[in-house]
Scaffold this motif. Sequence first.
Motif, PDB file in Angstrom:
ATOM      1  N   THR A   1       0.844  -1.196   0.000  1.00 13.32           N
ATOM      2  CA  THR A   1       0.000   0.000   0.000  1.00 13.32           C
ATOM      3  C   THR A   1       0.877   1.243   0.000  1.00 13.32           C
ATOM      4  OG1 THR A   1      -1.657  -1.217   1.297  1.00 13.32           O
ATOM      5  CG2 THR A   1      -1.913   1.163   1.157  1.00 13.32           C
ATOM      6  N   PHE A   2       0.531   2.188  -0.870  1.00 17.71           N
ATOM      7  CA  PHE A   2       1.274   3.442  -1.008  1.00 17.71           C
ATOM      8  C   PHE A   2       0.392   4.604  -0.578  1.00 17.71           C
ATOM      9  CE2 PHE A   2       3.054   0.391  -3.886  1.00 17.71           C
ATOM     10  CZ  PHE A   2       4.418   0.623  -3.863  1.00 17.71           C
ATOM     11  N   PHE A   3       1.018   5.602   0.036  1.00 18.21           N
ATOM     12  CA  PHE A   3       0.300   6.772   0.536  1.00 18.21           C
ATOM     13  C   PHE A   3       0.903   8.020  -0.092  1.00 18.21           C
ATOM     14  CE2 PHE A   3       0.105   3.354   3.540  1.00 18.21           C
ATOM     15  CZ  PHE A   3      -1.212   3.338   3.969  1.00 18.21           C
ATOM     16  N   PHE A   4       0.075   8.740  -0.874  1.00 18.57           N
ATOM     17  CA  PHE A   4       0.508   9.949  -1.575  1.00 18.57           C
ATOM     18  C   PHE A   4      -0.239  11.157  -1.018  1.00 18.57           C
ATOM     19  CE2 PHE A   4       1.167   6.434  -4.477  1.00 18.57           C
ATOM     20  CZ  PHE A   4       2.405   6.697  -5.040  1.00 18.57           C
ATOM     21  N   ASP A   5       0.449  12.300  -0.974  1.00 17.60           N
ATOM     22  CA  ASP A   5      -0.222  13.514  -0.505  1.00 17.60           C
ATOM     23  C   ASP A   5      -1.017  14.155  -1.640  1.00 17.60           C
ATOM     24  OD1 ASP A   5       1.596  14.835  -2.148  1.00 17.60           O
ATOM     25  OD2 ASP A   5       2.839  15.574  -0.504  1.00 17.60           O
ATOM     26  N   ARG A   6      -1.580  15.322  -1.392  1.00 15.65           N
ATOM     27  CA  ARG A   6      -2.456  15.983  -2.378  1.00 15.65           C
ATOM     28  C   ARG A   6      -1.718  16.327  -3.670  1.00 15.65           C
ATOM     29  NH1 ARG A   6      -4.481  17.451   2.533  1.00 15.65           N
ATOM     30  NH2 ARG A   6      -6.759  17.477   2.718  1.00 15.65           N
ATOM     31  N   GLU A   7      -0.426  16.548  -3.577  1.00 10.79           N
ATOM     32  CA  GLU A   7       0.357  16.882  -4.771  1.00 10.79           C
ATOM     33  C   GLU A   7       0.866  15.638  -5.493  1.00 10.79           C
ATOM     34  OE1 GLU A   7       0.870  18.673  -1.792  1.00 10.79           O
ATOM     35  OE2 GLU A   7      -0.543  20.107  -2.682  1.00 10.79           O
ATOM     36  N   GLY A   8       0.505  14.477  -4.992  1.00 11.80           N
ATOM     37  CA  GLY A   8       0.936  13.247  -5.633  1.00 11.80           C
ATOM     38  C   GLY A   8       2.317  12.772  -5.221  1.00 11.80           C
ATOM     39  N   ARG A   9       2.866  13.324  -4.117  1.00 10.08           N
ATOM     40  CA  ARG A   9       4.174  12.907  -3.633  1.00 10.08           C
ATOM     41  C   ARG A   9       4.039  11.732  -2.678  1.00 10.08           C
ATOM     42  NH1 ARG A   9       5.157  18.967  -2.764  1.00 10.08           N
ATOM     43  NH2 ARG A   9       4.041  18.486  -0.838  1.00 10.08           N
ATOM     44  N   LEU A  10       4.945  10.788  -2.799  1.00 11.18           N
ATOM     45  CA  LEU A  10       4.910   9.602  -1.953  1.00 11.18           C
ATOM     46  C   LEU A  10       5.288   9.962  -0.525  1.00 11.18           C
ATOM     47  CD1 LEU A  10       4.538   6.506  -1.844  1.00 11.18           C
ATOM     48  CD2 LEU A  10       6.988   6.308  -2.265  1.00 11.18           C
ATOM     49  N   VAL A  11       4.410   9.618   0.416  1.00  3.04           N
ATOM     50  CA  VAL A  11       4.651   9.893   1.831  1.00  3.04           C
ATOM     51  C   VAL A  11       5.130   8.641   2.552  1.00  3.04           C
ATOM     52  CG1 VAL A  11       3.548  10.587   3.994  1.00  3.04           C
ATOM     53  CG2 VAL A  11       2.953  11.748   1.866  1.00  3.04           C
ATOM     54  N   ALA A  12       4.534   7.485   2.229  1.00  2.00           N
ATOM     55  CA  ALA A  12       4.904   6.236   2.896  1.00  2.00           C
ATOM     56  C   ALA A  12       4.465   5.063   2.035  1.00  2.00           C
ATOM     57  CB  ALA A  12       4.256   6.158   4.280  1.00  2.00           C
ATOM     58  N   ARG A  13       5.068   3.916   2.307  1.00  2.00           N
ATOM     59  CA  ARG A  13       4.675   2.671   1.653  1.00  2.00           C
ATOM     60  C   ARG A  13       4.738   1.557   2.683  1.00  2.00           C
ATOM     61  NH1 ARG A  13       8.630   1.894  -3.198  1.00  2.00           N
ATOM     62  NH2 ARG A  13       7.900  -0.250  -3.223  1.00  2.00           N
ATOM     63  N   HIS A  14       3.865   0.574   2.527  1.00  9.49           N
ATOM     64  CA  HIS A  14       3.784  -0.504   3.514  1.00  9.49           C
ATOM     65  C   HIS A  14       3.640  -1.834   2.799  1.00  9.49           C
ATOM     66  CE1 HIS A  14       2.753  -2.272   7.475  1.00  9.49           C
ATOM     67  NE2 HIS A  14       2.051  -3.107   6.739  1.00  9.49           N
ATOM     68  N   LEU A  15       4.574  -2.729   3.059  1.00  7.82           N
ATOM     69  CA  LEU A  15       4.512  -4.081   2.508  1.00  7.82           C
ATOM     70  C   LEU A  15       3.863  -4.992   3.523  1.00  7.82           C
ATOM     71  CD1 LEU A  15       5.319  -6.436   0.596  1.00  7.82           C
ATOM     72  CD2 LEU A  15       7.546  -6.439   1.729  1.00  7.82           C
TER      73      LEU A  15
END
Length: 263
Positions: free
Chosen positions: A233-247
């Motif tokens: 699972t990937f988490f992007f902010d409003r500007e589409g920048r990657l904030v975190a990822r979880h395997l």
Amino acid sequence: MDGVQLGPFTIPWVRLGVALALLALVLVAELLARRVDPRFSPWATGAVLVGLLGARLGFVLENFSVFARDPLSVLYVWQGGFTPAWGILAGGGYTLMVLPKHLWRYALMAVLAAGLVAGVFLTRGRGAEAVGLPEVQLTSLGGTPVSLEAFRGKPVVLNLWATWCPPCRRELPMMVRLAQENPEVRFAFVSQGEGPLVVKNFLEERGLSPEWVLLDPETRLAQALGVQGLPTTFFFDREGRLVARHLGELSEALLLGYLRALR
């Protein structure tokens, strides 16, 4: 890279680093038990157990409202959910109680060895990550082309999953529910390597109706993001920048923590 590939299994770097760090602590303590004082051997085992219990208890208390709805989920430790600060406090308190003062400096040697190992592995696990939503063309269940670039403007949770994946199947109902409870965040569930009929049948059988279910039959998104296992699972902010990822499988408490970080 999110983890180390062992055949069909992927071990996240964080978990591997913690496991090896605790092993380093135990090994150094065994060496100290032979050369300094035999009490270091039982101390190491006790400190590890107390530290892990403290870290888990701290996480549960921090997310008490979530665990109160499903008390048995406290035992689902394979989903993750440990607060390091609580674990360090618990293990440190245990050390102060069971070891005499003149042995504390030796115990610190074992702790520093564990910290060094953890630092090496956790730093190594920080690979080059995508900085924005990938430009990969996906399709909806109805066959409409969808570009992830169109999702900008809202925080985005991008879940890569498959119907054959047991942890995906377990976490999906919870994630769909939180997607409905948090309309300010856009959740996209991207099926990997499957066709529309398989996905539709699965969702109908489970009574799930997420707003955004996308298809990636050639797994181009997984390749673009360097995914090693499902679910990721990937988490992007409003500007589409990657904030975190979880395997791996997400618990509700962990997912809520990621959502708070997006706001």
